[in-house]
Design an enzyme around this catalytic site. Structure first.
Site, PDB file in Angstrom:
ATOM      1  CE1 TYR A 620      -3.975  -2.171   1.078  1.00  0.00           C
ATOM      2  CE2 TYR A 620      -2.207  -3.432   2.129  1.00  0.00           C
ATOM      3  CZ  TYR A 620      -3.514  -3.348   1.665  1.00  0.00           C
ATOM      4  OH  TYR A 620      -4.359  -4.411   1.797  1.00  0.00           O
ATOM      5  CD  GLN A 628     -13.305   2.376  -1.217  1.00  0.00           C
ATOM      6  OE1 GLN A 628     -13.646   3.479  -0.766  1.00  0.00           O
ATOM      7  NE2 GLN A 628     -13.834   1.250  -0.751  1.00  0.00           N
ATOM      8  CG  LEU A 629      -7.153  -0.204   1.887  1.00  0.00           C
ATOM      9  CD1 LEU A 629      -6.065   0.662   2.507  1.00  0.00           C
ATOM     10  CD2 LEU A 629      -7.597  -1.303   2.834  1.00  0.00           C
ATOM     11  CG  HIS A 630      -5.703   1.752  -4.054  1.00  0.00           C
ATOM     12  ND1 HIS A 630      -6.171   2.913  -3.473  1.00  0.00           N
ATOM     13  CD2 HIS A 630      -4.557   2.078  -4.691  1.00  0.00           C
ATOM     14  CE1 HIS A 630      -5.335   3.905  -3.747  1.00  0.00           C
ATOM     15  NE2 HIS A 630      -4.337   3.421  -4.483  1.00  0.00           N
ATOM     16  CG  LEU A 631      -2.604  -5.219  -2.090  1.00  0.00           C
ATOM     17  CD1 LEU A 631      -1.528  -4.803  -1.105  1.00  0.00           C
ATOM     18  CD2 LEU A 631      -3.130  -6.613  -1.735  1.00  0.00           C
TER      19      LEU A 631
END
Length: 733
Positions: A620, A628-631
């Site tokens: 991350y 928006q949490l994104h990997l």
DNA sequence: GTTCTAGAAC
DNA sequence: GTTCTAGAAC
């Protein structure tokens, strides 16, 4: 000659012959009538006593002067600084003006006097006697009947030592006026000026007579030769040609010299005398180390570069031996930060085996920019690379030196090394204003120009040949989600700029207000352009026809990055509303993080089936640009035209990039992720993610990484941080 | 996040 | 002259 007689402070022009403009002078000088404290600053032989006596004798204007001389204050014998301070205080209280006749070369030495003068409302002046060292030494050596008994050969040694510690006075120390005397004429003018100072007169504030130091365009060898020659020339004793000296006649080398430069205290002199006496033949030969040059050079970056340390240490020791053979009056010091430095111990051992005089070459553990203040090691020259790395983000020693020396050194370097070719070096006088000079007494910075990244331009040329790059840009900024447009552009991803086709409810306008609406309080507000992933995560069905969407589940969406920074670069985007970034992640999200991680590993493995040479990192961004949490699952080739700038590079290759496995572990242990929100890492210099070599710009870095075959830094090889064809599958769920 | 562009760097 | 960066705008 302008004197202050009858003149008002503001009307008084600077003394004639002054090279200073007095531009720094305060608008109105200090008020007349108050006592003046003149702090003399100069080594023995610089004419302090001459000045003091002349002013006292010739003070025709009637101002009462008192001379406070440390050499005589103790019942006509040398006294202490405390005694001097008391005498100064007494005189000032009586309304007398005082000449502080002691060396005062170091800021610390004079600070108490400045403070005292200020407290007692005196005008605090500095008179810096900046006569050439040669002159001072010559006078100090040849004088007889000196009050402090500092004369003869001892004086040469003392003066030389003192000059190494000299700190140029600044107004910021608390002086209202600083006058520099660069030769006897200047001294004479100063005498006239102060002698003619009437009881009610004052002198204008500011700096007068300071010499501007120009750059010296000589290589370090020339510099050393110069020092070498002048040392012989300066020496008053029988002149031994340096190359002809026998080992027993070499100069004493101070390990940790304790010379009280301000006062020439008898203790210090005694100590020095003893040293000299112990040194066989030194006194007789008269070969005192005048013009002695100590060059400190930093260790190679052993952590970052994978040098063959054994070979490197051989080269260092050979070069040092060669150098010491050529030049007699130099001392070389290899400096590294850690005691554990392997290169340091290798060099030390090899130098000992080669019987290199340990007083002329030794290793030193410490910060090269604080050798004197922290390590009690006086060095007047430090060496470092003079390339594009001499800047705040330059990393390592470069950054340290830049920080310590300030921009002035960078400018001076540019002036000196402008046209220098790799493999050469240049001596850059450290500017007088540089803290490195003021605090560490480093006078010169030797800057070998390192050979810049030699990794060929072929790739660059190839990249430059991409005529379609400009076209691509135009294509990318268009809305691209209709089938028709796909065909036109060959692109197939949701548009990050929010121009989502088929979305009439403008969800891309979601901002902080939306966050609040959904009951989530986050500190960060997101621009409209940063909403695309959020939009996709909330409504993946709207984009299900896009080729860019690889997988949709209840918890996440897997998306090809529209601007991939490597051959393979996908995102696993959480679908949890309100989970914008790592900062929002808590223990309750652990199952989600594990699922996202597993999905990422799965896709990495899928890509590995197509190309088993790829290696992936999953992680991350500490502070993402998009909501928006994104990997990120990104292959480590970083072979992509979309990787264009420093921020791109550093966001994937520095501590800004947090490996998924570490985040999961942190949440497990602490319930929160520590994120490096410091933007500085994104501005750091460009370093190869494999071999850690530094590169001046993105194109050069890119051409390097296409060829770099080094293995990854060890920490990446642990804990499955890298997913490659040889990685055993680790199930995080 | 990207694009655009002025101006620095080469 | 060209290349490259960095900051503003979106």
């Amino acid at each position: 000659m302008d004197t202050a007689a009858g003149g008002s402070a503001s009307a008084l022009p600077p003394p004639s012959g002054s090279t200073g403009t007095g531009a720094e002078a305060k608008e109105d000088g200090e008020r007349g009538g108050k006592p003046v404290m003149v702090v003399l600053i100069g080594p023995p032989g610089s004419g302090k006593s001459t000045f003091a006596e002349a002013v006292l004798d010739g003070s025709a204007a009637g101002r009462p002067w008192v001379r406070v001389c440390q050499d005589t204050i103790g019942k006509n014998k040398a006294g202490t600084k405390m005694q001097c301070l008391k005498a100064v205080a007494d005189a000032l209280k009586e309304g007398k003006s005082v000449i502080v006749d002691r060396c005062n070369l170091e800021r610390e030495q004079r600070a108490d006097f400045v403070k005292l003068g200020d407290t007692l409302h005196a005008g605090v002046h500095a008179l810096a006697l900046e006569l050439p060292a040669k002159v001072c030494i010559s006078r100090a050596v040849s004088r007889t009947g000196h009050e402090g008994n500092l004369q003869g050969g001892t004086a040469a040694l003392v003066v030389n030592r003192m000059l190494q510690k000299k700190e140029t006075p600044f107004l910021t120390e608390g002086f209202s006026r600083i006058m520099f005397c660069n030769d006897d004429t200047d001294v004479k003018k100063a005498i006239e000026l102060y002698s003619a100072l009437g009881p009610l007169d004052s002198l204008p504030s500011g700096v007068f007579g300071q010499k501007r130091q120009g750059p010296i365009q000589v290589g370090i060898m020339k510099f050393l030769k110069k020092a070498d020659a002048s040392s012989v020339e300066k020496s008053n004793g029988p002149k031994l040609k340096l190359s002809e000296r026998k080992p027993g006649q070499e100069n004493p080398l101070p390990k940790q010299e304790k010379v009280e430069s301000g006062s020439c205290s008898m203790e210090a002199k005694k100590e020095l005398n003893e040293k000299i006496e112990n040194e066989e033949g030194a006194k007789e030969s008269g070969s005192y180390d005048i013009g002695y040059c100590t060059l400190a050079f930093p260790s190679i970056s052993t952590a970052d570069f994978q040098f063959d340390l054994d070979r490197a240490s051989d080269i260092i020791v050979d070069t040092v031996a060669d150098c010491l053979q050529k030049f007699d009056n130099i001392r070389l010091v290899l400096v590294d930060l850690s005691k554990k430095s392997r290169i340091l111990s290798l060099v030390k051992d090899k130098a000992a085996k080669k019987s290199i005089d340990s007083s002329k070459f030794f290793t030193f553990v410490g910060d090269i920019t604080q050798l004197r203040s922290k390590g009690s090691l006086q060095c007047n020259v430090i060496a470092n690379a003079a390339n594009w790395r001499l800047k705040p983000g330059g990393g390592g020693v470069n950054a340290a030196i830049f920080n310590a020396a300030g921009e002035a050194l960078q400018h001076a370097t540019k002036e000196c090394a402008d046209t220098l070719r790799p493999g050469n070096s240049v001596v850059v006088p450290v500017p007088l204003t540089s803290p490195l000079r003021q605090q560490e007494a480093v006078t010169h910075n030797d800057q070998p120009v390192s050979v810049k990244s030699a990794s060929g331009d072929s790739k660059m040329k190839r990249e430059g040949g991409h005529e379609s790059e400009r076209m691509k840009k135009h294509k990318l900024i268009q809305p691209i989600l209709t089938k028709q447009q796909h065909e036109c552009t060959g692109s197939s991803a949701p548009n990050y700029r929010g121009n989502s086709v088929g979305s009439s409810d403008a969800p891309n306008q979601a901002t902080k207000a939306d966050n609040k609406k959904s009951g989530v309080v986050t500190s960060k507000s997101w621009g409209t352009w940063a909403q695309s992933l959020y939009e996709l995560a909330m409504h993946p069905d709207k984009y299900k026809n896009s080729d860019s969407i690889l997988e949709v589940s209840d918890e996440f969406v897997v998306l090809k990055d529209l601007y991939p920074k490597a051959k393979k670069h996908v995102l696993v985007i959480s679908r949890t509303n309100g989970l914008d970034s790592l900062a929002d992640v808590k223990k309750e999200h652990l199952p989600l993080l594990r699922k996202m991680h597993s999905a990422g590993v799965k896709w990495a493995q899928k890509f590995l089936e197509e190309d088993m040479s790829l290696e992936f990192r999953l992680g991350y961004h500490s502070v993402p640009s998009m909501r928006q949490l994104h990997l990120h699952i990104v292959s480590q080739d970083f072979d992509s035209a979309s990787l264009k700038n420093k921020k791109h590079w550093n966001s994937f290759t520095t501590s800004f990039f947090r490996d998924s496995v570490d985040i999961i572990e942190e949440i497990e242990q602490h319930g929160a992720a520590t994120t490096n929100s410091d933007d500085k890492v994104l501005a750091m210099e460009l370093r190869c993610h494999r071999c850690k070599s530094a590169h001046p710009n993105i194109p050069k870095l890119k051409s390097h990484i296409t060829n770099c075959k080094s293995s990854f830094p060890s920490h990446l090889l642990e804990k499955n941080r890298l997913v490659s064809s040889s990685t055993e599958h680790m199930d995080c769920t």
